[in-house]
Write a protein that holds these residues in place. Structure first.
Motif, PDB file in Angstrom:
ATOM      1  N   MET A 244       0.829  -1.207   0.000  1.00 41.95           N
ATOM      2  CA  MET A 244       0.000   0.000   0.000  1.00 41.95           C
ATOM      3  C   MET A 244       0.862   1.255   0.000  1.00 41.95           C
ATOM      4  O   MET A 244       0.625   2.201  -0.771  1.00 41.95           O
ATOM      5  CB  MET A 244      -0.911   0.010   1.232  1.00 41.95           C
ATOM      6  CG  MET A 244      -1.833   1.221   1.310  1.00 41.95           C
ATOM      7  SD  MET A 244      -2.554   1.432   2.959  1.00 41.95           S
ATOM      8  CE  MET A 244      -1.138   2.145   3.848  1.00 41.95           C
ATOM      9  N   GLU A 247       2.681   1.407  -3.580  1.00 44.96           N
ATOM     10  CA  GLU A 247       1.854   1.601  -4.770  1.00 44.96           C
ATOM     11  C   GLU A 247       1.059   2.899  -4.749  1.00 44.96           C
ATOM     12  O   GLU A 247       0.645   3.381  -5.806  1.00 44.96           O
ATOM     13  CB  GLU A 247       0.904   0.404  -4.934  1.00 44.96           C
ATOM     14  CG  GLU A 247       1.630  -0.897  -5.270  1.00 44.96           C
ATOM     15  CD  GLU A 247       0.682  -2.062  -5.456  1.00 44.96           C
ATOM     16  OE1 GLU A 247      -0.551  -1.875  -5.220  1.00 44.96           O
ATOM     17  OE2 GLU A 247       1.163  -3.152  -5.827  1.00 44.96           O
ATOM     18  N   HIS A 248       0.857   3.475  -3.573  1.00 43.77           N
ATOM     19  CA  HIS A 248       0.061   4.702  -3.485  1.00 43.77           C
ATOM     20  C   HIS A 248       0.912   5.933  -3.184  1.00 43.77           C
ATOM     21  O   HIS A 248       0.393   6.982  -2.824  1.00 43.77           O
ATOM     22  CB  HIS A 248      -1.049   4.538  -2.459  1.00 43.77           C
ATOM     23  CG  HIS A 248      -2.087   3.522  -2.863  1.00 43.77           C
ATOM     24  ND1 HIS A 248      -3.115   3.815  -3.727  1.00 43.77           N
ATOM     25  CD2 HIS A 248      -2.212   2.208  -2.562  1.00 43.77           C
ATOM     26  CE1 HIS A 248      -3.855   2.733  -3.917  1.00 43.77           C
ATOM     27  NE2 HIS A 248      -3.325   1.742  -3.234  1.00 43.77           N
ATOM     28  N   SER A 325      -9.813  -2.541   0.808  1.00 47.19           N
ATOM     29  CA  SER A 325      -9.836  -1.143   0.336  1.00 47.19           C
ATOM     30  C   SER A 325      -8.493  -0.465   0.576  1.00 47.19           C
ATOM     31  O   SER A 325      -8.399   0.512   1.320  1.00 47.19           O
ATOM     32  CB  SER A 325     -10.948  -0.366   1.054  1.00 47.19           C
ATOM     33  OG  SER A 325     -10.786  -0.455   2.468  1.00 47.19           O
ATOM     34  N   PRO A 326      -7.424  -0.953  -0.057  1.00 44.04           N
ATOM     35  CA  PRO A 326      -6.104  -0.362   0.172  1.00 44.04           C
ATOM     36  C   PRO A 326      -6.030   1.104  -0.251  1.00 44.04           C
ATOM     37  O   PRO A 326      -5.337   1.896   0.394  1.00 44.04           O
ATOM     38  CB  PRO A 326      -5.159  -1.243  -0.663  1.00 44.04           C
ATOM     39  CG  PRO A 326      -6.044  -1.898  -1.680  1.00 44.04           C
ATOM     40  CD  PRO A 326      -7.365  -2.086  -1.001  1.00 44.04           C
ATOM     41  N   GLU A 327      -6.732   1.479  -1.312  1.00 45.94           N
ATOM     42  CA  GLU A 327      -6.683   2.874  -1.761  1.00 45.94           C
ATOM     43  C   GLU A 327      -7.280   3.801  -0.708  1.00 45.94           C
ATOM     44  O   GLU A 327      -6.734   4.870  -0.416  1.00 45.94           O
ATOM     45  CB  GLU A 327      -7.437   3.020  -3.081  1.00 45.94           C
ATOM     46  CG  GLU A 327      -7.367   4.427  -3.664  1.00 45.94           C
ATOM     47  CD  GLU A 327      -8.004   4.514  -5.034  1.00 45.94           C
ATOM     48  OE1 GLU A 327      -8.020   5.614  -5.613  1.00 45.94           O
ATOM     49  OE2 GLU A 327      -8.481   3.474  -5.535  1.00 45.94           O
ATOM     50  N   HIS A 328      -8.402   3.382  -0.122  1.00 41.66           N
ATOM     51  CA  HIS A 328      -9.026   4.206   0.918  1.00 41.66           C
ATOM     52  C   HIS A 328      -8.123   4.305   2.142  1.00 41.66           C
ATOM     53  O   HIS A 328      -7.983   5.390   2.744  1.00 41.66           O
ATOM     54  CB  HIS A 328     -10.368   3.613   1.314  1.00 41.66           C
ATOM     55  CG  HIS A 328     -11.046   4.337   2.440  1.00 41.66           C
ATOM     56  ND1 HIS A 328     -11.550   5.611   2.305  1.00 41.66           N
ATOM     57  CD2 HIS A 328     -11.254   3.979   3.746  1.00 41.66           C
ATOM     58  CE1 HIS A 328     -12.070   6.002   3.462  1.00 41.66           C
ATOM     59  NE2 HIS A 328     -11.898   5.035   4.345  1.00 41.66           N
ATOM     60  N   GLN A 329      -7.468   3.204   2.508  1.00 37.46           N
ATOM     61  CA  GLN A 329      -6.589   3.230   3.679  1.00 37.46           C
ATOM     62  C   GLN A 329      -5.369   4.126   3.415  1.00 37.46           C
ATOM     63  O   GLN A 329      -4.889   4.814   4.321  1.00 37.46           O
ATOM     64  CB  GLN A 329      -6.138   1.813   4.049  1.00 37.46           C
ATOM     65  CG  GLN A 329      -7.273   0.831   4.278  1.00 37.46           C
ATOM     66  CD  GLN A 329      -8.387   1.394   5.116  1.00 37.46           C
ATOM     67  OE1 GLN A 329      -8.162   1.942   6.201  1.00 37.46           O
ATOM     68  NE2 GLN A 329      -9.622   1.263   4.633  1.00 37.46           N
ATOM     69  N   ALA A 330      -4.879   4.123   2.179  1.00 37.48           N
ATOM     70  CA  ALA A 330      -3.772   5.020   1.830  1.00 37.48           C
ATOM     71  C   ALA A 330      -4.201   6.473   1.971  1.00 37.48           C
ATOM     72  O   ALA A 330      -3.423   7.329   2.423  1.00 37.48           O
ATOM     73  CB  ALA A 330      -3.298   4.730   0.406  1.00 37.48           C
ATOM     74  N   THR A 331      -5.442   6.773   1.615  1.00 36.44           N
ATOM     75  CA  THR A 331      -5.959   8.134   1.767  1.00 36.44           C
ATOM     76  C   THR A 331      -6.038   8.526   3.233  1.00 36.44           C
ATOM     77  O   THR A 331      -5.727   9.672   3.601  1.00 36.44           O
ATOM     78  CB  THR A 331      -7.355   8.239   1.121  1.00 36.44           C
ATOM     79  OG1 THR A 331      -7.244   7.923  -0.271  1.00 36.44           O
ATOM     80  CG2 THR A 331      -7.935   9.638   1.281  1.00 36.44           C
ATOM     81  N   ARG A 334      -2.489   9.301   4.259  1.00 36.04           N
ATOM     82  CA  ARG A 334      -2.027  10.548   3.641  1.00 36.04           C
ATOM     83  C   ARG A 334      -2.664  11.766   4.328  1.00 36.04           C
ATOM     84  O   ARG A 334      -2.011  12.789   4.550  1.00 36.04           O
ATOM     85  CB  ARG A 334      -2.363  10.537   2.154  1.00 36.04           C
ATOM     86  CG  ARG A 334      -1.841  11.779   1.416  1.00 36.04           C
ATOM     87  CD  ARG A 334      -2.111  11.706  -0.076  1.00 36.04           C
ATOM     88  NE  ARG A 334      -1.240  10.725  -0.718  1.00 36.04           N
ATOM     89  CZ  ARG A 334      -1.656   9.555  -1.169  1.00 36.04           C
ATOM     90  NH1 ARG A 334      -2.932   9.212  -1.046  1.00 36.04           N
ATOM     91  NH2 ARG A 334      -0.812   8.719  -1.742  1.00 36.04           N
TER      92      ARG A 334
END
Length: 354
Positions: A244, A247-248, A325-331, A334
């Motif tokens: 995560m 990639e993010h 939901s890796p993208e949401h966790q990266a948000t 961040r």
């Protein structure tokens, strides 16, 4: 004609050439086959075979693996009205366009245990032909007994089944608990649990919840396997966390460190720490036995509150969130890093390898 309209009698020759050659006694009656006629055809050397009580195999040879699964379900499923024939009929017509219709429902019955794990694709589960018995999950108050290749497993509340190759199957975590309920080889149990997690079929916490619900966590053949399961789940969650961040495009943290106050007490370990922003990340991979939960959670809360009093933001992630939901966790991470510019700097802490 409605789905409750009784089926018209059909020639016995036609019944024996269906897509899946199995019927219950009620289904045979609905097709005009009397009990006496069915008994005659199931005599030794006859063209049919009684596979389980009230379940007839419409050919003389051994059943296929698929037929065994559906026979067990036909035996265990709750019968409905004679017109609305439950389970599998002998011949299933194609729908317009050539596709098969949706799989029939089996009321209050689903495959569980080792057979379910095999259907789910758990690599450590044995192949279906090698299983002498097939576990089938039913409500606790159903009046059924284990017989032949059907082993009855009872539960106070049926889980929602998952359909696999047209068969209603218990979720992986529940199937694991049922598979290891019988005394078995500890190494085999460990392989089943770890391979189910390694293959991405379920999360360790879900397995431990089912084992705890089934009161299996004190069994000798389960205890060591659970420790391996937790370690396996931890390793997978860490891999997802590393992926995560990479990639993010998140800043690289320091990984797996202990935090201390200068000359002061140990504050606790965290999975990732961004010193410049004062942000710590913790993976919640707890899957402990019930008697340990209160103490473990209290220690977790104490550590988090202490860090936050020092101005360190603690981000809490679970393996399931990272998987789904890796993208949401990266948000989330961040946002916490960006918010550091708008608050007072965190207290200085010493960062040590864990």
């Amino acid at each position: 004609m409605t789905h409750n309209t009784p089926l018209s009698p059909r020639p016995l020759h036609d019944l024996a050439h269906g897509r899946r050659r199995l019927m219950t006694a009620a289904q045979l009656r609905a097709h005009g086959v009397s009990a006496a006629e069915a008994n005659e055809r199931c005599r030794p050397g006859g063209p049919w075979r009684r596979l389980l009580p009230n379940v007839v195999l419409l050919h003389p040879g051994p059943p296929t693996g698929d037929e065994r699964l559906h026979a067990v379900l036909l035996y265990a499923a709750r019968e409905r009205t004679a017109g609305a024939v439950p389970g599998v009929t002998a011949a299933v017509p194609l729908q317009p366009g050539g596709e098969h219709p949706p799989a029939p429902a089996y009321a209050e019955a689903m495959i569980t245990g080792l057979a379910a794990l095999t259907l789910h694709g758990v690599s450590a589960a044995p192949p279906l032909p090698s299983l002498e018995v097939i576990d089938v999950l039913v409500p606790r108050l159903r009046r059924l007994r284990s017989t032949g290749c059907a082993r009855i497993v009872r539960t106070a509340a049926l889980p929602t089944p998952q359909e696999v190759t047209g068969v209603p199957v218990a979720p992986v975590a529940r199937a694991l608990a049922d598979a290891v309920a019988e005394p078995t080889d500890a190494e085999a149990v460990r392989r089943l649990l770890t391979e189910a997690v390694r293959g991405g079929h379920c999360e360790p916490a879900a397995v431990v919840r089912e084992l705890n619900r089934a009161r299996l966590l004190s069994r000798p053949h389960v205890v060591d396997a659970v420790d391996s399961l937790v370690a396996e789940g931890r390793a997978l969650a860490e891999q997802r966390l590393y992926r995560m961040v990479r990639e993010h495009g998140l800043p690289e943290p320091v990984w797996n460190v202990d935090l201390r106050l200068p000359g002061g007490p140990h504050l606790g370990g965290v999975d990732a720490f961004w010193p410049d922003q004062g942000v710590a990340l913790e993976l919640d991979t707890r899957a402990h036995r019930q008697q340990e939960d209160d103490a473990v959670w209290a220690e977790h809360v104490r550590k988090r509150e202490h860090l936050e009093r020092l101005g360190i933001t603690v981000v809490h992630l679970t393996p399931r969130k990272l998987r789904d939901s890796p993208e949401h966790q990266a948000t989330v991470v961040r946002t916490a890093l960006m918010a550091a510019a708008d608050r007072e700097p965190a207290a200085y802490v010493v960062v040590l390898p864990r």
